[in-house]
Design a protein around this motif. Structure first.
Motif, short mmCIF file in Angstrom:
data_model
loop_
_atom_site.label_atom_id
_atom_site.label_comp_id
_atom_site.label_asym_id
_atom_site.label_seq_id
_atom_site.Cartn_x
_atom_site.Cartn_y
_atom_site.Cartn_z
N GLU A 254 36.63 38.20 36.00
CA GLU A 254 37.85 38.18 36.81
C GLU A 254 38.86 37.18 36.27
O GLU A 254 40.07 37.32 36.50
N SER A 255 38.38 36.17 35.55
CA SER A 255 39.28 35.14 35.03
C SER A 255 40.20 35.66 33.94
O SER A 255 41.14 34.98 33.55
N LEU A 256 39.94 36.88 33.43
CA LEU A 256 40.76 37.44 32.35
C LEU A 256 41.58 38.63 32.83
O LEU A 256 41.80 39.59 32.10
N ALA A 257 42.03 38.57 34.05
CA ALA A 257 42.72 39.70 34.66
C ALA A 257 44.23 39.67 34.46
O ALA A 257 44.93 40.53 35.00
N ASP A 258 44.75 38.70 33.72
CA ASP A 258 46.20 38.66 33.51
C ASP A 258 46.48 38.35 32.05
O ASP A 258 45.62 37.89 31.30
N LEU A 259 47.73 38.59 31.64
CA LEU A 259 48.12 38.45 30.24
C LEU A 259 47.95 37.03 29.73
O LEU A 259 47.43 36.82 28.62
#
Length: 518
Positions: A254-259
């Motif tokens: 979930e920690s890599l859900a944004d650019l």
């Protein structure tokens, strides 16, 4: 035709020189970056390719220039609309990775799509830019999923259940070697996949789906491979689309859900680096893996062991060289056969006699002066271009074998289990974290990925391995499992015991090499 011979070396490099693909930006970018989802983590593997002493990007730059020069029939340094019609399609160049040449398929790129500055002329750099935008110039990655994993696991467990109580306990695993004599139907001292499950061809797939850099939010993979745990990363750091398919899978962090998080992740060191060096040699193609990384096997096969996935990487000489040699020979023989009056050129009537080889599309492509005559010189020019296009093209085949028990035990990755591999079965399970005390928990089996790197379509989807040892050792090792068993040895008992230094009933390459050094 000059016969090119290739030698591969696939090695770990802790410090790779910054030459590949970063020439224009000034910052080093690996030849190819692979994202891999593993047990709640997103890992990155950097692939570096050096081809004939230059980066893979420079290697392809020469191919793009050769294509431009072939189409530039008046040699004025620019392509007109008519000349651009001879440009190979993107599909043809992609096919060249598999077959070793760019067939006359697909549609040539439109002039407006190539003419970036809209000045009515196409320069060499515009040709290169167009093809690179289409993903041409990178190693090709194909993927597949082995269809027989569950059947092989079930059959293997059934055979190992010596007391037939419906489960395989630790004691039975420690006796795994005992099943070989019972299952070895062809007396090759191996338990092949076909001896565990009838009528299968292992691994059952050859990597039939192209893994592309995802450019839109709709996955292009078929449903059967939509959950494939690998993705290719685009060059552009701000491109976030490639994560869409992986985000749908269980375990995506979930920690890599944004650019911003993805961009930060891409700056972190990779979990592994693969360095592929393609060299020109005078001998037949030979494959060698050196500089083994984490989790490498004693077999010399390069391995990467992550928390939930194990990857083995093999090289294979591929079929490109043989294919292009056969193509050139067949084409020239067809030309000479059709040249009834032996004047070195074919009229439209003569071409019609060889239309299966020298059909209208071929004539249109090769007749560069457009005089309706096809000369042997023109055919050779096209074949020379094919050689330039098809030489040194890297294909990476990744096969997902799931939680394959068979693949876990098959440490030399030859599609069969040797006596030594069966004897080491319990230690392999211990290494994989499946043994707790006297309990065996196969739910913890790591997912197995078989990766083969080749020049063109591999001769075997599971790759090949360089066999080592003196001639007598290689001849006696009839099943090619890397050691000589008692049944394979043609000498007497005393000679065998003198060579079998550790008394394990098999002569290894190390024992032979140690003997020669004494």
């Amino acid at each position: 035709m000059r016969n090119l011979r290739m030698a591969f070396a696939l090695a770990v490099s802790l410090a790779i020189s910054a030459t590949a693909n970063g020439e224009d930006s000034g910052a080093h970018v690996p030849t190819l970056e692979i994202a891999l989802l593993d047990s709640g983590k997103l890992q990155r593997i950097d692939v570096e390719v050096e081809c004939f002493g230059q980066s893979y990007s420079q290697h392809w730059k020469q191919k793009f220039l050769a294509i431009f020069q072939y189409c530039d029939t008046d040699q004025n340094g620019v392509l007109s609309t008519a000349e651009a019609k001879r440009l190979p399609s993107t599909r043809a160049l992609r096919e060249a990775t598999f077959s070793g040449f760019a067939p006359l398929i697909g549609t040539a790129p439109s002039f407006t799509s190539v003419d970036q500055d809209r000045n009515g002329e196409v320069m060499a750099d515009e040709i290169e830019s167009y093809y690179r935008r289409q993903g041409i110039g990178l190693p090709t990655v194909c993927i597949g999923r082995a269809p027989f994993t569950d059947k092989l696991t079930a059959s293997l467990l059934s055979q190992l259940d010596l007391n037939e109580d419906g489960q395989v306990d630790l004691a039975e695993w420690q006796e795994a070697e005992s099943i070989l004599d019972r299952l070895d139907q062809n007396d090759d001292q191996l338990v092949g996949a076909g001896e565990l499950v009838d009528d299968i061809f292992y691994p059952g797939t050859s990597g039939n789906e192209l893994l592309e850099i995802q450019r839109d939010k709709t996955s292009r993979l078929p449903n059967s491979l939509a959950n494939f745990a690998m993705a290719l990363l685009p060059r552009e750091q701000e491109d976030f689309v490639w994560t869409q398919r992986l985000m749908k899978q269980n375990g995506f962090p979930e920690s890599l859900a944004d650019l911003a998080s993805i961009q930060k992740w891409r700056q972190e060191p990779p979990v592994d680096q693969w360095f592929l060096n393609i060299k020109q040699a005078d001998t037949d193609p030979t494959m060698a893996i050196s500089g083994v990384g984490s989790g490498a096997e004693s077999t010399g096969i390069r391995g990467l062991k992550l928390e939930g996935r194990w990857i083995t990487v093999r090289t294979d000489p591929g079929q490109s060289e043989a294919f292009i040699n056969n193509l050139c020979q067949f084409t020239l023989e067809s030309f000479q056969k059709a040249d009834a009056n032996h004047d070195g050129q074919l009229t439209p009537e003569e071409c019609s006699e060889a239309k299966r080889t020298l059909g209208p599309a071929m004539v249109e492509m090769c007749d560069r002066d457009e005089n309706q005559l096809l000369t042997e010189l023109e055919v050779n020019a096209w074949l020379d271009l094919q050689k330039q296009i098809g030489t040194g093209l890297v294909l990476i085949t990744a096969i997902d074998c799931g939680q394959g028990l068979f693949e876990l035990l098959d440490t030399d990755r030859n599609g069969a289990l040797s006596r030594r591999e069966l004897a080491n079965a319990s230690s392999r399970l211990q290494e994989s974290g499946c043994i707790h005390g006297d309990r065996v928990e196969l739910n913890n089996l790591p997912q197995q990925f078989l990766v083969t790197v080749s020049l063109g379509r591999p001769t075997s989807p599971i790759g090949s391995v360089e066999r080592k040892g003196p001639d007598w050792f290689l001849l006696m090792d009839r099943n090619q499992d890397g050691h000589v068993s008692v049944t394979e040895f043609v000498g007497g008992p005393e000679a065998f015991r003198s060579l079998d230094r550790d008394g394990d009933q098999r002569i290894t390459v190390n024992e032979v090499e140690n003997l020669s050094q004494q």
